[in-house]
Design a protein around this motif. Structure first.
Motif, PDB file in Angstrom:
ATOM      1  N   LYS A 406       0.829  -1.199   0.000  1.00 52.81           N
ATOM      2  CA  LYS A 406       0.000   0.000   0.000  1.00 52.81           C
ATOM      3  C   LYS A 406       0.868   1.256   0.000  1.00 52.81           C
ATOM      4  O   LYS A 406       2.058   1.226   0.313  1.00 52.81           O
ATOM      5  N   LYS A 407       0.226   2.370  -0.321  1.00 51.37           N
ATOM      6  CA  LYS A 407       0.945   3.642  -0.426  1.00 51.37           C
ATOM      7  C   LYS A 407       1.691   3.959   0.868  1.00 51.37           C
ATOM      8  O   LYS A 407       1.212   3.703   1.963  1.00 51.37           O
ATOM      9  N   GLY A 408       2.876   4.532   0.709  1.00 51.26           N
ATOM     10  CA  GLY A 408       3.703   4.909   1.847  1.00 51.26           C
ATOM     11  C   GLY A 408       5.161   4.920   1.451  1.00 51.26           C
ATOM     12  O   GLY A 408       5.539   4.436   0.380  1.00 51.26           O
ATOM     13  N   THR A 409       5.994   5.494   2.302  1.00 53.69           N
ATOM     14  CA  THR A 409       7.439   5.494   2.083  1.00 53.69           C
ATOM     15  C   THR A 409       8.056   4.466   3.025  1.00 53.69           C
ATOM     16  O   THR A 409       8.015   4.631   4.248  1.00 53.69           O
ATOM     17  N   GLY A 427       2.989  -2.465  -6.159  1.00 49.94           N
ATOM     18  CA  GLY A 427       2.692  -1.249  -5.422  1.00 49.94           C
ATOM     19  C   GLY A 427       1.301  -0.729  -5.721  1.00 49.94           C
ATOM     20  O   GLY A 427       0.701  -1.050  -6.756  1.00 49.94           O
ATOM     21  N   GLU A 428       0.770   0.106  -4.803  1.00 48.76           N
ATOM     22  CA  GLU A 428      -0.551   0.695  -5.031  1.00 48.76           C
ATOM     23  C   GLU A 428      -0.494   1.709  -6.166  1.00 48.76           C
ATOM     24  O   GLU A 428      -1.378   1.759  -7.005  1.00 48.76           O
ATOM     25  N   ASN A 429       0.534   2.549  -6.179  1.00 44.92           N
ATOM     26  CA  ASN A 429       0.845   3.359  -7.355  1.00 44.92           C
ATOM     27  C   ASN A 429       2.290   3.805  -7.262  1.00 44.92           C
ATOM     28  O   ASN A 429       2.850   3.935  -6.170  1.00 44.92           O
ATOM     29  N   LYS A 430       2.910   4.041  -8.417  1.00 43.87           N
ATOM     30  CA  LYS A 430       4.363   4.230  -8.435  1.00 43.87           C
ATOM     31  C   LYS A 430       4.808   5.545  -7.808  1.00 43.87           C
ATOM     32  O   LYS A 430       5.927   5.632  -7.287  1.00 43.87           O
ATOM     33  N   GLU A 431       3.970   6.572  -7.834  1.00 44.82           N
ATOM     34  CA  GLU A 431       4.383   7.863  -7.283  1.00 44.82           C
ATOM     35  C   GLU A 431       4.377   7.867  -5.755  1.00 44.82           C
ATOM     36  O   GLU A 431       5.184   8.552  -5.127  1.00 44.82           O
ATOM     37  N   ASN A 432       3.497   7.097  -5.150  1.00 44.31           N
ATOM     38  CA  ASN A 432       3.317   7.167  -3.698  1.00 44.31           C
ATOM     39  C   ASN A 432       3.644   5.876  -2.958  1.00 44.31           C
ATOM     40  O   ASN A 432       3.458   5.794  -1.747  1.00 44.31           O
ATOM     41  N   ALA A 466       7.979  -6.813 -10.595  1.00 41.34           N
ATOM     42  CA  ALA A 466       7.700  -5.617  -9.802  1.00 41.34           C
ATOM     43  C   ALA A 466       6.959  -4.619 -10.665  1.00 41.34           C
ATOM     44  O   ALA A 466       7.276  -4.451 -11.850  1.00 41.34           O
ATOM     45  N   SER A 467       5.967  -3.962 -10.090  1.00 42.69           N
ATOM     46  CA  SER A 467       5.252  -2.929 -10.832  1.00 42.69           C
ATOM     47  C   SER A 467       4.636  -1.924  -9.870  1.00 42.69           C
ATOM     48  O   SER A 467       4.396  -2.221  -8.693  1.00 42.69           O
ATOM     49  N   ASN A 468       4.399  -0.718 -10.402  1.00 37.50           N
ATOM     50  CA  ASN A 468       3.740   0.366  -9.660  1.00 37.50           C
ATOM     51  C   ASN A 468       4.500   0.769  -8.402  1.00 37.50           C
ATOM     52  O   ASN A 468       3.905   0.997  -7.344  1.00 37.50           O
ATOM     53  N   CYS A 496       7.577   1.298 -13.203  1.00 35.53           N
ATOM     54  CA  CYS A 496       8.288   1.633 -11.965  1.00 35.53           C
ATOM     55  C   CYS A 496       9.198   2.838 -12.175  1.00 35.53           C
ATOM     56  O   CYS A 496       9.637   3.124 -13.294  1.00 35.53           O
ATOM     57  N   ILE A 497       9.491   3.532 -11.085  1.00 40.16           N
ATOM     58  CA  ILE A 497      10.473   4.607 -11.070  1.00 40.16           C
ATOM     59  C   ILE A 497      11.711   4.090 -10.350  1.00 40.16           C
ATOM     60  O   ILE A 497      11.619   3.652  -9.191  1.00 40.16           O
ATOM     61  N   LEU A 498      12.849   4.122 -11.019  1.00 38.64           N
ATOM     62  CA  LEU A 498      14.114   3.683 -10.433  1.00 38.64           C
ATOM     63  C   LEU A 498      15.005   4.911 -10.337  1.00 38.64           C
ATOM     64  O   LEU A 498      15.437   5.460 -11.353  1.00 38.64           O
TER      65      LEU A 498
END
Length: 666
Positions: A406-409, A427-432, A466-468, A496-498
């Motif tokens: 879920k979203k989080g750092t 992931g829930e979404n790639k930005e968060n 891995a995704s999002n 994904c953002i790497l």
């Protein structure tokens, strides 16, 4: 007749009572732990107690390896009285002091002799005084020169001390003697310091927590040597006692939970189930030696000593020379030391119930059927940490196992071990949904290969997806710092953002195929590097400053290295001179096909990294690219502009071909 029967019955009862009061154990440790409570009120127990009091030194501790039950002569008693003020040999090794304290407690429960209480409290005071400021304990106190001053986990010495302090600080009824409130509080402080020392000494192997060494340096806390054949190593035996202690703590801290789970994973990884000990007999059928032979599906055992960085068991004689097999050392040490242990089996046995109680809703019973695990920082999922979800995942599952984040750092290093195949990290979404850590070469400081330990996420298990997600190395522009390290086969990373700087993405492994689609990858120098065969489709490759995008180390004879298709090459405004790549190794292969190249790409495109031979052996190729950075006529002469027929060979089927058909589309 009735009186005769009564007399006989009375005699039998008295005779049986006498037998029960008579100690039948030969070993001192067994006498303490195995006798019934009533025995400690017997004359025999009182007689032994006098010996125990004599052996205790004024400082409060006892020497080790004493059979306290053996009768003493008048001369021996006189000598022991003279030794009272001599504290040279007082120790907690081999159960000394802690077991005598238990004996005195059991005596006092039956016989309220104040000398027993005083003896116990003096022993407790000895334990408190012997503790280092960092929370550890030496083998001998007062300190004895040599390895004896190291923090000693050997033979469960420190674990036993902490078990005593835990009972005292929690004011349980385990000990019949109750110290003052002041001493109870001191015991609690000492216990907490000891646990902190345990957490700080848990050994990191390639950046991943494992277990403990039998001894740790009292200053640096690093694994340390004891006797010539007790070399720095990871301990299968001593670590089990430490973990069982940690598992006994009610409401453990997140750090304790992490430590236990990491140790459990290590025990699972290092258990040996294909050997057994076999006695060597003489002509009379007497055991004269032992040897290790191959076996099938044997009960698990663990080596007493394992290499710090490879977990490989080793053995040695008194010359301190490592041997790979117990059969390779001499009979004196082979038979005179416990080289294998089954102690960690108790950890594995208790782990399931402990894990359910401390951070997971997944029981060991259900683990075989796990296909979906949720990670949420707010506690609404099965776990709050991604690594804990990985620990709970079954080994080599037949079906895909999805870890939904879920979203989080999530500020943690995550490792997907080689036995955790078929993992989907969603992931829930790639930005968060962000996994971040800040290790770099200088911070790790493990020598010339420190780069490879800097990862935020390490993937070793095959068939990983891995995704999002955002996977980030947050150390900044401070040298090498890997965000994602993939050394597995058939790894698929989508949407994904790497993010990192130097060495953002490391791709390696033997004959591995890896697929990146719809990803954003940013960095500075060599930020996509390694020897894997990897296809990047529809990705944005973003340069933060003027440097090199790729540094391939493709093995000789490999058909494809790094291939970028339909990608966009972008950059920060200050990044005005970017190379497409340079050869980390001379057989490097990198190709850009149908890509849009910004003006930051240098006209020459490629650089040989001071390796003239790479100009003949590397393959740097392009086809049908566009944008201000695509200048085929100005490229270095030793690069290649592919023909249409050559470019057609760079199909997804050819690049990612594997024994698992079309794995990249599943």
């Amino acid at each position: 007749m009735i009186r005769l029967k009564y007399t006989v019955l009375l005699f039998v009862m008295l005779f049986n009572a006498g037998l029960q009061a008579q100690n039948t154990y030969k070993r001192w440790s067994d006498i303490i732990r195995k006798n019934d409570a009533s025995w400690f009120g017997s004359d025999q127990a009182k007689k032994i107690a006098e010996n125990v009091l004599l052996y205790q030194r004024d400082i409060g501790g006892w020497p080790k390896n004493i059979q306290m039950q053996n009768e003493l002569t008048a001369s021996e008693k006189k000598s022991l009285l003279k030794l009272k003020k001599n504290a040279v040999e007082t120790t907690t090794d081999n159960g000394a002091t802690t077991q005598e304290m238990l004996f005195m407690s059991r005596m006092y429960a039956q016989v309220k002799d104040e000398r027993y209480k005083e003896s116990f409290l003096k022993g407790l005071d000895y334990l408190l005084k012997a503790q280092y400021a960092n929370g550890g304990w030496p083998q001998f106190y007062p300190l004895k020169k040599g390895y004896y001053s190291h923090i000693t986990y050997n033979d469960d010495s420190m674990a036993r001390i902490l078990e005593v302090l835990k009972e005292i600080s929690e004011e349980t009824n385990y000990y019949s003697i109750k110290p003052s409130k002041e001493i109870t509080l001191k015991s609690k402080t000492a216990f907490d310091k000891g646990i902190d020392c345990i957490l700080k000494t848990q050994y990191k192997q390639n950046g991943v927590l494992t277990v403990w060494c039998a001894q740790h340096d009292e200053v640096t806390l690093q694994p340390a040597k004891a006797r010539a054949y007790e070399l720095p190593s990871l301990s299968g035996k001593e670590s089990a006692g430490i973990v069982l202690l940690l598992m006994s703590i009610d409401k453990p801290s997140p750090e304790i939970v992490t430590a236990v789970k990491a140790a459990h994973a290590w025990f699972e990884k290092t258990k040996i189930t294909n050997i057994k000990e076999e006695p060597v007999l003489n002509s009379k059928g007497e055991k004269i030696d032992k040897k290790i032979v191959a076996g099938q599906n044997t009960d698990p055992v663990w080596a007493r000593f394992m290499e710090l960085d490879t977990n490989e068991p080793f053995f040695s004689d008194r010359d301190g020379i490592k041997k790979k097999s117990l059969n390779d050392i001499g009979p004196e040490r082979r038979n005179g030391y416990a080289w294998y242990t089954n102690d960690p089996a108790e950890v594995l046995k208790k782990y399931s119930a402990w894990a359910v109680k401390n951070g997971t809703r997944v029981s060991e019973k259900d683990k075989k059927n796990i296909t979906y695990i949720t990670v949420a920082q707010d506690g609404s999922g099965d776990f709050t940490k991604i690594q804990d979800a990985v620990y709970a995942s079954p080994a080599f599952p037949y079906e895909k196992v999805t870890i939904f984040v879920k979203k989080g750092t999530y500020n943690e290093k995550v490792r997907i071990p080689e036995w955790n195949t078929n993992i989907i990290l969603l992931g829930e979404n790639k930005e968060n949904t962000i996994i971040t850590y800040d290790d770099n070469f200088s911070k790790i400081s493990l020598g010339r290969n420190s780069t490879f330990y800097t990862y935020t996420v390490l993937v070793e298990g095959d068939d990983f997806t891995a995704s999002n997600l955002t996977i980030k190395n947050a150390s900044g522009d401070r040298g090498q710092g890997i965000a994602l390290s993939v050394v597995s086969n058939r790894a698929k990373i989508t949407n994904c953002i790497l993010s990192g700087h130097q060495d953002t993405l490391y791709l390696s492994g033997t004959n591995t195929r890896q697929y990146f689609k719809d990803c954003y990858i940013e960095g500075t120098t060599d930020f996509i590097f390694g020897g894997a065969t990897a296809l990047f489709e529809n990705c944005e490759i973003h340069s933060i400053k003027s440097s090199y995008i790729t540094a391939a180390s493709t093995p000789e004879g490999t058909a494809f290295g790094f291939v970028f298709k339909n990608c966009r090459l972008t950059a920060e405004p200050e990044a005005s001179a970017v190379y497409l790549g340079r050869p980390w190794r001379i057989y490097a292969k990198t190709a850009f096909i149908n890509c849009e190249m910004g003006k930051q790409i240098k006209p020459e495109g490629w650089e040989n990294w001071s390796k003239p031979e790479a100009e003949k052996k590397a393959l740097y190729a392009e086809f049908n690219n566009k944008g201000e950075g695509f200048n085929p006529s100005k490229r270095v002469s030793w690069s290649h502009q592919l023909t249409k027929s050559e470019a057609d060979k760079y199909s997804i089927e050819n690049i990612l071909k594997d024994t698992v058909l079309n794995w990249y589309s599943k």
